[in-house]
Design a protein around this motif. Structure first.
Motif, mmCIF file in Angstrom:
data_model
loop_
_atom_site.group_PDB
_atom_site.id
_atom_site.type_symbol
_atom_site.label_atom_id
_atom_site.label_comp_id
_atom_site.label_asym_id
_atom_site.label_seq_id
_atom_site.Cartn_x
_atom_site.Cartn_y
_atom_site.Cartn_z
ATOM 1 N N LEU A 94 11.022 15.493 -4.075
ATOM 2 C CA LEU A 94 10.192 15.660 -2.959
ATOM 3 C C LEU A 94 9.432 14.365 -2.633
ATOM 4 C CD1 LEU A 94 9.122 18.168 -1.259
ATOM 5 C CD2 LEU A 94 7.564 18.387 -3.001
ATOM 6 N N THR A 95 8.752 13.787 -3.431
ATOM 7 C CA THR A 95 8.150 12.482 -3.244
ATOM 8 C C THR A 95 9.040 11.308 -2.632
ATOM 9 O OG1 THR A 95 6.615 12.757 -5.443
ATOM 10 C CG2 THR A 95 6.915 10.632 -4.354
ATOM 11 N N ASP A 96 10.309 11.342 -3.153
ATOM 12 C CA ASP A 96 11.379 10.353 -2.546
ATOM 13 C C ASP A 96 11.605 10.804 -1.127
ATOM 14 O OD1 ASP A 96 11.390 9.003 -4.970
ATOM 15 O OD2 ASP A 96 13.397 10.162 -5.547
ATOM 16 N N GLN A 97 11.715 12.345 -0.808
ATOM 17 C CA GLN A 97 11.950 12.595 0.820
ATOM 18 C C GLN A 97 10.651 12.297 1.582
ATOM 19 O OE1 GLN A 97 14.938 13.968 1.657
ATOM 20 N NE2 GLN A 97 14.004 13.869 3.885
ATOM 21 N N ILE A 98 9.433 12.595 1.018
ATOM 22 C CA ILE A 98 8.415 12.175 1.928
ATOM 23 C C ILE A 98 8.334 10.698 2.144
ATOM 24 C CG2 ILE A 98 5.970 12.423 1.889
ATOM 25 C CD1 ILE A 98 6.083 15.352 0.443
ATOM 26 N N MET A 99 8.413 10.034 1.153
ATOM 27 C CA MET A 99 7.990 8.542 1.061
ATOM 28 C C MET A 99 9.113 7.945 1.760
ATOM 29 S SD MET A 99 5.124 8.273 0.297
ATOM 30 C CE MET A 99 4.947 6.376 0.301
ATOM 31 N N GLY A 100 10.495 8.468 1.563
ATOM 32 C CA GLY A 100 11.524 7.911 2.260
ATOM 33 C C GLY A 100 11.307 7.917 4.060
ATOM 34 N N ASN A 101 10.744 8.929 4.187
ATOM 35 C CA ASN A 101 10.361 9.015 5.540
ATOM 36 C C ASN A 101 9.340 8.239 6.191
ATOM 37 O OD1 ASN A 101 12.216 10.954 6.812
ATOM 38 N ND2 ASN A 101 11.542 12.349 5.461
ATOM 39 N N LEU A 102 8.204 8.013 5.342
ATOM 40 C CA LEU A 102 7.013 7.352 5.578
ATOM 41 C C LEU A 102 7.237 5.735 5.351
ATOM 42 C CD1 LEU A 102 4.233 9.470 3.863
ATOM 43 C CD2 LEU A 102 4.760 9.230 6.270
ATOM 44 N N MET A 103 8.322 5.290 4.524
ATOM 45 C CA MET A 103 8.376 3.872 4.391
ATOM 46 C C MET A 103 9.530 3.379 5.525
ATOM 47 S SD MET A 103 7.010 2.805 1.567
ATOM 48 C CE MET A 103 7.556 1.513 1.091
ATOM 49 N N ASP A 104 10.055 4.137 6.188
ATOM 50 C CA ASP A 104 10.847 3.816 7.318
ATOM 51 C C ASP A 104 10.129 2.647 8.426
ATOM 52 O OD1 ASP A 104 11.891 4.647 10.460
ATOM 53 O OD2 ASP A 104 13.468 4.809 9.035
ATOM 54 N N GLU A 105 11.060 1.799 8.743
ATOM 55 C CA GLU A 105 10.443 0.721 9.608
ATOM 56 C C GLU A 105 9.646 1.223 10.725
ATOM 57 O OE1 GLU A 105 10.203 -2.837 9.250
ATOM 58 O OE2 GLU A 105 10.430 -2.355 7.114
ATOM 59 N N SER A 106 10.233 2.445 11.385
ATOM 60 C CA SER A 106 9.774 2.888 12.699
ATOM 61 C C SER A 106 8.163 3.394 12.394
ATOM 62 C CB SER A 106 10.376 4.110 13.103
ATOM 63 O OG SER A 106 10.462 5.435 12.292
ATOM 64 N N LEU A 107 8.024 3.616 11.121
ATOM 65 C CA LEU A 107 6.351 4.108 10.841
ATOM 66 C C LEU A 107 5.509 2.732 11.196
ATOM 67 C CD1 LEU A 107 4.344 5.961 9.969
ATOM 68 C CD2 LEU A 107 4.667 5.004 7.604
ATOM 69 N N THR A 150 0.696 -1.173 -0.144
ATOM 70 C CA THR A 150 -0.081 0.003 0.113
ATOM 71 C C THR A 150 0.722 1.214 0.103
ATOM 72 O OG1 THR A 150 -1.912 -1.212 0.996
ATOM 73 C CG2 THR A 150 -1.899 1.339 1.275
ATOM 74 N N MET A 151 1.966 1.282 0.747
ATOM 75 C CA MET A 151 2.888 2.275 0.727
ATOM 76 C C MET A 151 3.638 2.713 -0.442
ATOM 77 S SD MET A 151 2.201 3.844 3.730
ATOM 78 C CE MET A 151 3.420 4.920 3.872
ATOM 79 N N ARG A 152 3.931 1.349 -1.014
ATOM 80 C CA ARG A 152 4.571 1.591 -2.544
ATOM 81 C C ARG A 152 3.719 2.231 -3.657
ATOM 82 N NH1 ARG A 152 7.339 -3.098 -0.419
ATOM 83 N NH2 ARG A 152 5.634 -4.491 -1.410
ATOM 84 N N THR A 153 2.426 1.711 -3.361
ATOM 85 C CA THR A 153 1.561 2.106 -4.380
ATOM 86 C C THR A 153 1.122 3.505 -4.194
ATOM 87 O OG1 THR A 153 0.516 -0.057 -4.441
ATOM 88 C CG2 THR A 153 -0.813 1.821 -5.119
ATOM 89 N N MET A 154 1.004 4.088 -2.966
ATOM 90 C CA MET A 154 0.897 5.285 -2.785
ATOM 91 C C MET A 154 2.136 6.064 -3.164
ATOM 92 S SD MET A 154 -0.048 6.951 1.082
ATOM 93 C CE MET A 154 1.337 7.459 1.673
ATOM 94 N N GLN A 155 3.289 5.848 -3.039
ATOM 95 C CA GLN A 155 4.308 6.538 -3.385
ATOM 96 C C GLN A 155 4.176 6.614 -4.966
ATOM 97 O OE1 GLN A 155 8.300 4.536 -2.959
ATOM 98 N NE2 GLN A 155 9.387 6.382 -3.252
ATOM 99 N N SER A 156 3.987 5.651 -5.844
ATOM 100 C CA SER A 156 3.764 5.750 -7.206
ATOM 101 C C SER A 156 2.802 6.641 -7.589
ATOM 102 C CB SER A 156 3.426 4.462 -7.695
ATOM 103 O OG SER A 156 3.418 4.358 -9.037
#
Length: 189
Positions: free
Chosen positions: A87-100, A51-57
């Motif tokens: 910008l997308t990579d920066q946002i999603m990089g933080n959201l795809m973190d295991e801590s999320l 879901t997170m990868r789809t959201m990133q795309s």
């Protein structure tokens, strides 16, 4: 105006529901190990990572489309595409973190009881639950498109609202700076 549009876009993005979490009115007990384990299992059966990868795309596509309107000049378009990608990579990089995942699992564990988590996990293991997970990317994409269209329609109103408040915010910020300067000078004496 450019910053306003980015802000409007990011606000719309945050408004898009990616995870359904029930609301409780009473404070919950601290999560137990079993609740955390069930919450992580729930996220797994809900395909949280996919879901997170789809959201990133989808976000990348939406941002590129949004930024196209800023780059009327053909030579600016590659830079805008690069910027929207970064910008997308920066946002999603933080959201795809295991801590999320840990944080989201803690939310599920806080909001649902052990019995509720078991029931939800069982649902997602059922044929209709698997169908729901399978169709979730399509639902998210369509929801994002609707949200994007609505936010686009609101841009003139939001820009006007931002312009009406900008000078007041700047004036208030100056007052804060003056108060801070006065406090600093009085502590130095």
């Amino acid at each position: 105006m450019f910053r306003t549009r980015i802000l409007v876009f990011l606000v719309a993005l945050c408004a898009i529901p990616t995870l359904a979490v029930a609301e409780k009115t009473t404070p919950a007990a601290p999560p137990t190990d079993e609740k955390i384990t069930l919450s992580i299992e729930l996220m797994r059966v809900m395909n949280f990572d996919q879901t997170m990868r789809t959201m990133q795309s989808q976000m990348r596509g939406m941002m590129e489309q949004q930024f196209e309107s800023f780059a009327k000049c053909p030579s600016a378009q590659p830079v805008m595409r690069e910027y929207s990608g970064a910008l997308t990579d920066q946002i999603m990089g933080n959201l795809m973190d295991e801590s999320l995942k840990v944080d989201v699992a803690a939310i599920y564990a806080d909001v649902f009881t052990v019995e509720e988590l078991r029931g939800i996990v069982d649902f997602y293991h059922s044929p209709i639950g698997r169908k729901m997970v399978e169709r979730m990317p399509e639902l998210m994409e369509k929801s994002m498109l609707i949200t994007q269209d609505r936010v686009k329609a609101m841009v003139p109103e939001l820009e006007s609202l931002s312009e009406r408040y900008a000078s007041r915010i700047r004036e208030a910020a100056k007052t804060c700076e003056q108060d801070s300067d006065a406090t600093e000078s009085s502590t130095e004496e």
